[in-house]
Scaffold this motif. Structure first.
Motif, mmCIF file in Angstrom:
data_model
loop_
_atom_site.group_PDB
_atom_site.id
_atom_site.type_symbol
_atom_site.label_atom_id
_atom_site.label_comp_id
_atom_site.label_asym_id
_atom_site.label_seq_id
_atom_site.Cartn_x
_atom_site.Cartn_y
_atom_site.Cartn_z
ATOM 1 N N LEU A 77 0.783 -1.094 -0.051
ATOM 2 C CA LEU A 77 -0.063 0.101 0.050
ATOM 3 C C LEU A 77 0.924 1.404 -0.011
ATOM 4 C CD1 LEU A 77 -2.648 -1.029 2.791
ATOM 5 C CD2 LEU A 77 -2.856 -0.859 0.154
ATOM 6 N N ALA A 78 1.926 1.369 0.848
ATOM 7 C CA ALA A 78 2.669 2.434 0.933
ATOM 8 C C ALA A 78 3.424 2.426 -0.371
ATOM 9 C CB ALA A 78 3.766 2.169 1.902
ATOM 10 N N GLY A 79 3.968 1.600 -1.008
ATOM 11 C CA GLY A 79 4.639 1.786 -2.318
ATOM 12 C C GLY A 79 3.596 2.176 -3.649
ATOM 13 N N GLN A 80 2.491 1.676 -3.373
ATOM 14 C CA GLN A 80 1.455 2.158 -4.462
ATOM 15 C C GLN A 80 1.204 3.678 -4.202
ATOM 16 O OE1 GLN A 80 -1.803 -0.456 -3.735
ATOM 17 N NE2 GLN A 80 -0.817 -2.175 -5.247
ATOM 18 N N ALA A 81 1.033 4.158 -2.907
ATOM 19 C CA ALA A 81 0.570 5.445 -2.363
ATOM 20 C C ALA A 81 2.036 6.515 -3.213
ATOM 21 C CB ALA A 81 0.352 5.650 -1.331
ATOM 22 N N ALA A 137 4.314 5.772 -5.476
ATOM 23 C CA ALA A 137 4.118 6.025 -6.879
ATOM 24 C C ALA A 137 3.131 6.776 -7.419
ATOM 25 C CB ALA A 137 4.094 4.634 -7.367
ATOM 26 N N ARG A 138 1.985 6.452 -6.880
ATOM 27 C CA ARG A 138 0.668 7.340 -7.648
ATOM 28 C C ARG A 138 1.085 8.806 -7.474
ATOM 29 N NH1 ARG A 138 -2.710 4.633 -4.727
ATOM 30 N NH2 ARG A 138 -3.133 2.963 -5.939
ATOM 31 N N PRO A 187 -9.649 7.842 7.819
ATOM 32 C CA PRO A 187 -8.688 8.566 7.450
ATOM 33 C C PRO A 187 -9.227 9.885 6.681
ATOM 34 C CG PRO A 187 -8.593 6.709 5.992
ATOM 35 C CD PRO A 187 -9.082 6.456 7.221
ATOM 36 N N GLU A 188 -10.567 9.490 6.088
ATOM 37 C CA GLU A 188 -11.070 10.588 5.208
ATOM 38 C C GLU A 188 -11.681 11.786 6.189
ATOM 39 O OE1 GLU A 188 -14.369 7.872 6.476
ATOM 40 O OE2 GLU A 188 -12.536 7.678 5.788
ATOM 41 N N GLY A 247 -6.963 15.023 -2.510
ATOM 42 C CA GLY A 247 -6.902 13.544 -2.404
ATOM 43 C C GLY A 247 -6.949 12.809 -3.477
ATOM 44 N N THR A 248 -6.581 11.385 -3.253
ATOM 45 C CA THR A 248 -6.485 10.371 -4.631
ATOM 46 C C THR A 248 -7.185 9.126 -4.098
ATOM 47 O OG1 THR A 248 -4.375 9.589 -3.741
ATOM 48 C CG2 THR A 248 -4.157 11.229 -5.253
ATOM 49 N N ALA A 249 -7.144 7.998 -4.993
ATOM 50 C CA ALA A 249 -7.755 6.778 -4.988
ATOM 51 C C ALA A 249 -7.244 5.966 -3.695
ATOM 52 C CB ALA A 249 -8.107 6.472 -6.358
ATOM 53 N N ASP A 250 -7.095 6.538 -2.813
ATOM 54 C CA ASP A 250 -6.491 5.636 -1.378
ATOM 55 C C ASP A 250 -6.575 6.113 -0.127
ATOM 56 O OD1 ASP A 250 -4.284 7.518 -1.300
ATOM 57 O OD2 ASP A 250 -2.847 6.433 -2.657
#
Length: 302
Positions: A32-36, A38-39, A79-80, A102-105
């Motif tokens: 999850l951290a890597g994807q966030a 990179a995004r 978190p929202e 925000g983004t999709a996470d």
């Protein structure tokens, strides 16, 4: 992105939300951290350890080279709502949200503060003074159409757990009914509906570059300001318990905090008593006996 999630994070989340849901999320955390990162096009520097107690903190660089912090929180920690509170504060008294859209996470991109330097590093009198000034900035009208929980609703959910815990733990049986009665009286007579930090204490105020001190890690809700001072009022409770002057010092601290912020000292004392007992019972259920007993003794002084 490979790393070992901080043990404190897994332990504290498990205590609050249950080990089952937390274990699954912790196992996915490196991905999850890597994807966030990179995004958002971020360069990862390092994971902060021991880090936060409810989220993973990763020091990063933005595409323009500026420093930032990427915060990864589990979805069951809402978190929202933290995003909504930080966006509403716009950096006034709190860390700045760098991606308000925000983004999709569930990740938040935040300004880089100094996690190694909190108000706990200051002498107590100075720490309380700075904390009061920071809290004052946060207490604003909530945004229209907000979805924040109220103090009454949050504490009502805790009440049933407190009653069950009191039945199973004899030392606490004397304190829980009084705490619950105090909670009912305070909720029935509350007149304020302001945005609150929800978890405000010395360790939640860090040194920054944009401002000397900024609040982090809100658990936002709406209600009266006295509720938000309750956790701060019991900071360093273990030191008070170890001192002969502990009871009188605790009562003086509450009075000073209330006076410095033009609040009713009895309401601050009442919420401090209730929240100390509630935290103590959670600690006892989690097997943290010493922490629970310290909080119960502190509460008994009030």
């Amino acid at each position: 992105m490979g790393f070992e999630p901080p043990q404190r994070l897994a332990r504290t989340l498990g205590e609050r939300y249950g080990d089952g849901a937390v274990a699954e999320w912790i196992a996915r955390l490196p991905t999850l951290a890597g994807q966030a990162a990179a995004r958002r096009g971020l360069e990862v520097e390092r994971v902060v350890a021991p880090g936060g107690m409810s989220s993973l903190m990763v020091l990063v660089r933005r595409p323009d080279g500026s420093p930032a912090t990427l915060k990864i929180a589990p979805p069951f920690a809402a978190p929202e709502l933290q995003r909504a509170a930080l966006a509403h504060w716009k950096g006034w008294g709190a860390e700045e949200l760098l991606d308000p859209a925000g983004t999709a996470d569930d990740a938040l991109l935040l300004e880089r503060l100094h996690p190694e330097l909190s108000l706990r590093s200051l002498p107590e009198a100075k720490a309380l003074l700075e904390a009061a000034g920071t809290a004052r900035r946060l207490w604003v009208e909530p945004p229209e159409g907000h979805r924040f929980e109220t103090v009454a609703d949050r504490t009502a959910r805790q009440a049933a757990e407190l009653r069950a815990a009191a039945a199973a733990d004899e030392p606490a049986a004397q304190l829980v009914p009084a705490a619950l009665e105090t909670r009912e009286e305070l909720c029935a007579t509350a007149t304020e509906t302001l945005l609150l930090h929800g978890a405000f204490r010395q360790g939640k105020v860090l040194a920054g570059d944009r401002a000397p001190w900024l609040a982090v890690g809100p658990d936002p809700l709406v209600g009266e300001r006295a509720y938000d001072l309750a956790r701060l009022a019991r900071d360093r409770a273990e030191d008070l318990v170890a001192a002969a002057s502990g009871p009188s010092s605790a009562r003086r601290r509450i009075t000073r905090l209330a006076d410095s912020l033009d609040l009713d000292a009895e309401r601050v004392r009442g919420w401090t008593r209730y929240r100390s007992v509630e935290s103590a019972m959670r600690a006892l259920r989690a097997g943290r006996r010493q922490a629970g007993e310290v909080l119960l003794e502190f509460a008994s002084w009030l």
